[in-house]
Write a protein that holds these residues in place. Structure first.
Motif, mmCIF file in Angstrom:
data_model
loop_
_atom_site.group_PDB
_atom_site.id
_atom_site.type_symbol
_atom_site.label_atom_id
_atom_site.label_comp_id
_atom_site.label_asym_id
_atom_site.label_seq_id
_atom_site.Cartn_x
_atom_site.Cartn_y
_atom_site.Cartn_z
ATOM 1 N N ILE B 300 0.777 -1.161 0.053
ATOM 2 C CA ILE B 300 -0.046 -0.012 0.051
ATOM 3 C C ILE B 300 0.889 1.101 -0.042
ATOM 4 C CG2 ILE B 300 -1.561 1.196 1.307
ATOM 5 C CD1 ILE B 300 -2.804 -1.486 2.132
ATOM 6 N N GLY B 301 2.122 1.308 0.764
ATOM 7 C CA GLY B 301 2.783 2.227 0.640
ATOM 8 C C GLY B 301 3.392 2.632 -0.664
ATOM 9 N N VAL B 302 3.826 1.511 -1.268
ATOM 10 C CA VAL B 302 4.210 1.822 -2.891
ATOM 11 C C VAL B 302 3.267 2.337 -3.774
ATOM 12 C CG1 VAL B 302 5.023 0.437 -5.260
ATOM 13 C CG2 VAL B 302 5.855 -0.146 -2.779
ATOM 14 N N GLU B 337 8.387 1.608 -12.531
ATOM 15 C CA GLU B 337 9.079 2.263 -11.487
ATOM 16 C C GLU B 337 8.639 1.608 -9.994
ATOM 17 O OE1 GLU B 337 8.310 6.598 -10.989
ATOM 18 O OE2 GLU B 337 8.967 6.864 -12.920
ATOM 19 N N ALA B 338 7.075 1.033 -10.096
ATOM 20 C CA ALA B 338 6.619 0.410 -8.915
ATOM 21 C C ALA B 338 7.207 -0.997 -8.944
ATOM 22 C CB ALA B 338 5.104 0.364 -9.216
ATOM 23 N N VAL B 381 7.174 -12.501 -5.257
ATOM 24 C CA VAL B 381 5.922 -11.551 -4.547
ATOM 25 C C VAL B 381 6.305 -10.477 -4.345
ATOM 26 C CG1 VAL B 381 5.140 -11.513 -2.396
ATOM 27 C CG2 VAL B 381 5.262 -13.706 -3.144
ATOM 28 N N SER B 382 7.494 -9.928 -4.288
ATOM 29 C CA SER B 382 7.944 -8.436 -4.045
ATOM 30 C C SER B 382 7.687 -7.800 -5.484
ATOM 31 C CB SER B 382 9.337 -8.302 -3.335
ATOM 32 O OG SER B 382 10.206 -8.877 -4.075
ATOM 33 N N ALA B 389 0.762 -2.811 -6.851
ATOM 34 C CA ALA B 389 0.538 -1.337 -6.499
ATOM 35 C C ALA B 389 0.734 -0.433 -7.229
ATOM 36 C CB ALA B 389 1.362 -1.330 -5.159
ATOM 37 N N GLY B 390 1.148 -0.671 -8.678
ATOM 38 C CA GLY B 390 1.502 0.493 -9.384
ATOM 39 C C GLY B 390 0.477 0.361 -10.548
ATOM 40 N N VAL B 391 -0.543 -0.569 -10.377
ATOM 41 C CA VAL B 391 -1.430 -0.559 -11.713
ATOM 42 C C VAL B 391 -2.218 0.754 -11.641
ATOM 43 C CG1 VAL B 391 -3.645 -1.914 -12.429
ATOM 44 C CG2 VAL B 391 -1.501 -3.026 -12.132
ATOM 45 N N TYR B 392 -2.944 1.090 -10.391
ATOM 46 C CA TYR B 392 -3.918 2.129 -10.242
ATOM 47 C C TYR B 392 -3.174 3.447 -10.792
ATOM 48 C CZ TYR B 392 -7.250 5.391 -8.211
ATOM 49 O OH TYR B 392 -7.862 6.337 -8.186
ATOM 50 N N PRO B 393 -2.196 3.627 -10.085
ATOM 51 C CA PRO B 393 -1.396 4.810 -10.140
ATOM 52 C C PRO B 393 -0.900 5.207 -11.750
ATOM 53 C CG PRO B 393 -0.441 3.924 -8.477
ATOM 54 C CD PRO B 393 -1.318 3.068 -8.863
ATOM 55 N N ALA B 394 -0.536 3.922 -12.111
ATOM 56 C CA ALA B 394 0.053 3.875 -13.748
ATOM 57 C C ALA B 394 -1.307 4.503 -14.683
ATOM 58 C CB ALA B 394 0.631 2.658 -14.237
#
Lengths: 232, 409
Positions: B300-302, B337-338, B381-382, B389-394
């Motif tokens: 979530i932080g990412v 980036e994420a 996993v990481s 986590a990057g899908v929505y911002p991207a």
């Protein structure tokens, strides 16, 4: 020979909530290869909207727009991105250089999106920087360059893809008079060499350098001479 | 756009906000390290317990006293009272009763304070029969084990574990020496070879004496015939379940109880391993789950930091689009980036996990098992968390209209 840029009956309507704003109300505009056109108009005249449509940053609500014989008025976002990349070189008032990248990397950017291999990219970017007289500043970052130099970097970036059209939006708005002369001199040279240029401006000093001027007011183009005559 | 360029651009963007990128990675780092350590600890504990159970002997059956649920109140007396006796052991040793049992070793245990000529030591004293050696699959290193004759005669002889020997007789051979066990004098006749098993109970620190001697001189129990448990070895692995049934049936019959009222329990190595595995499995799942939540928080932080990054870089996104970046390219840029944040955090987390395992193992005495597959899984996993986590911002960045993006000051 067909014109480089051919617009007919272009309209653009924005809806802001319930109000419909007609930014362009039927624009016909034709620019030939090698032309140097200045589009003038006060703020709120539809000048920016016209620039966005010429630059393929936006599409008209109705009407047709042929750029280099390609109809761009119905294109998707991805197709427009490709047209912008290959056919248009932008010069912005704010320069819009990426501050973390060197002049060279900034100029290379459009070629990166065009998928040009790294070696060719560098060669072409260096040639473009040389063309604008910045061969000795290629590794400088924008923050280390003067306003005039930054704008020359962005002209180099606009030229590097060898576009059909150089589209400048208030290119001298943030420059002192000396740098303004420099940039306008550069545009004149480029046009001399056959480059098609469209400049959007509200300054007569800038428009005077162009071969042709059109005036936009309330979303409609007016004939140049009448408008200039009226203002003078 | 080439991958090399995409990655180069992403690294440059992350590098431009170095502190923020590091802090974001820290979330993933802690999550991955915590999951690796808890799961590694669980697996290590499981391996340790399993090897300990397996080192008890092969084809082993263990009969332990247990309170039956239906008659617990009547029996009373708590766990100190053993329901097993030497008579039970003698009956099970009869081939007509339990034909698939090879050997029987009843044991009684007590804590013993030992004294040699030079020093004192506290250990576990076990009373048993000569068959103990074969049932528990142990060997005598020096000297000999006690004989049936010594068992019948209740001789004061003792066989000691290798560690007990070292503690009591740091110099010279223990065989032939005399030790005192809870005030009683015993002659040491043998020393066991090392069991080699590590873990919580030490198989090498023990004193073995004949069961009869134990009952007569050392037992604290009221009933001289009672034993703590009975170890049995089956003939072979194939007949072990038959042996199990024979033991259970004959003991039920001789105790005169039904299966529901059984006052003993019979376990096999397999059942012990199974029980231990299920307990450590549940613990691992629980701890790993908690650690997994911290990984989720890291993810979530990412996402959070990528959203901030997108809104900070609206102009840059607009410019890139004007210069020809398609929505797909912009999306890919932010996903990478994420993903880099995720995978770098994961790699650092694996590093911390491996380091933590190396530090923890000698401290807690259980191997914290960090396996290659677990490490690879942690990396995947990481990376996955970073990408998800990057899908929505991207996609927010990709959807920005170039004119709105360029206009923003």
């Amino acid at each position: 020979m067909s014109p480089m840029l051919d617009m007919s009956a272009v309209r653009k309507t924005y809806s802001t909530g319930v109000v419909q704003v007609e930014a362009l109300r039927g624009v016909d505009l034709s620019v030939d290869q090698g032309d140097y056109l200045a589009i003038m108009g006060p703020s709120g005249s539809g000048k920016s909207t016209l620039m966005h449509i010429i630059g393929c940053l936006d599409v008209p609500t109705s009407g047709t727009y042929l750029l280099d014989d390609t109809d761009v008025s119905k294109m998707t976002e991805s197709q427009l991105a490709e047209v912008r990349n290959r056919k248009i070189g932008f010069v912005f008032q704010q320069f819009n250089l990426l501050s973390s990248l060197s002049a060279l990397r900034n100029v290379e950017l459009p070629l990166v999106y065009a998928g040009v291999p790294a070696a060719t990219r560098k060669e072409r970017a260096l040639a473009a920087l040389d063309r604008v007289g910045l061969a000795d500043r290629v590794q400088h970052r924008p923050g280390e360059l003067s306003g005039g130099q930054q704008q020359r970097v962005s002209v180099a970036r606009a030229l590097v893809t060898d576009p059909a059209l150089l589209l400048a939006d208030e290119p001298t708005g943030n420059l002192d008079s000396h740098s303004t002369e420099e940039i306008l001199g550069l545009f004149a040279e480029l046009n001399e060499a056959g480059r098609t240029i469209v400049v959007i401006t509200h300054e007569f000093e800038v428009a005077e350098h162009a071969k042709r001027r059109v005036f936009i007011r309330d979303g409609l183009l007016a004939t140049t001479d009448a408008v200039l005559g009226g203002v003078h | 756009m080439e991958w090399k360029e995409t990655i180069r651009t992403a690294v440059a963007a992350l590098n431009a906000r170095r502190m923020r990128s590091l802090l974001t990675m820290l979330g993933i780092l802690i999550g991955i390290a915590a999951v690796m350590l808890t799961v590694g600890l669980g697996q290590g504990a499981q391996a340790s317990i399993t090897s300990q159970i397996n080192s008890l002997g092969s084809n082993l059956l263990i009969v332990s006293p247990s309170q039956s649920t239906s008659s617990g109140g009547f029996r009373g007396g708590g766990s100190a009272v053993s329901t097993l006796t030497t008579a039970d052991a003698a009956m099970l040793a009869d081939p007509t009763v339990a034909p698939d049992i090879a050997a029987v070793a009843p044991v009684s245990t007590a804590s013993g304070s030992l004294q040699s000529s030079s020093t004192t030591w506290t250990s576990t004293v076990v009373g048993t029969t000569p068959d103990w050696l074969s049932v528990r699959a142990r060997e005598v290193g020096s000297g000999r084990f006690f004989t049936t004759g010594e068992l019948d005669a209740s001789s004061n002889v003792a066989v000691i574990g290798s560690e007990t020997a070292t503690e009591l007789f740091s110099d010279g051979s223990p065989v032939g020496q005399t030790i005192s066990v809870n005030g009683q004098s015993f002659t040491v006749i043998g020393v066991l070879s090392e069991a080699g098993s590590s873990g919580m109970s030490n198989e090498d620190d023990t004193v073995l004496v004949p069961l009869t001697t134990f009952a007569a001189r050392l037992s604290t129990s009221g009933n001289a015939n009672s034993v703590s448990s009975i170890y049995l070895s089956g003939r072979d692995a194939d007949t072990l379940s038959a042996a199990y049934q024979q033991v259970k049936t004959s003991l039920l019959a001789s105790h005169g109880v039904t299966a529901d009222e059984a006052d003993f329990s019979v376990s096999t190595q397999a059942s012990l391993v199974e029980t231990a595995t299920s307990i450590t499995g549940i613990l691992t799942l629980l701890l790993g789950g908690i650690a997994g939540i911290s990984l989720l928080v890291g993810g979530i932080g990412v996402m959070n930091i990528m959203l901030v990054s997108v809104s900070e870089r609206v102009r840059e996104i607009g410019l890139r689009k004007a210069l020809g970046a398609t929505p797909g390219v912009i999306r890919q840029q932010f996903l990478v980036e994420a993903g880099i944040l995720g995978i770098l955090g994961g790699l650092l987390g694996i590093g911390i996990g491996v380091l933590g395992a190396a530090i923890l193992t000698p401290i807690i005495g259980i191997t914290v098992a960090i396996s290659i597959p677990a490490t690879l899984l942690a990396m995947v996993v990481s990376l996955g968390i970073g990408l998800v986590a990057g899908v929505y911002p991207a996609s927010r960045a990709a959807k920005l209209a170039p004119i709105d993006a360029l206009r923003s000051e």
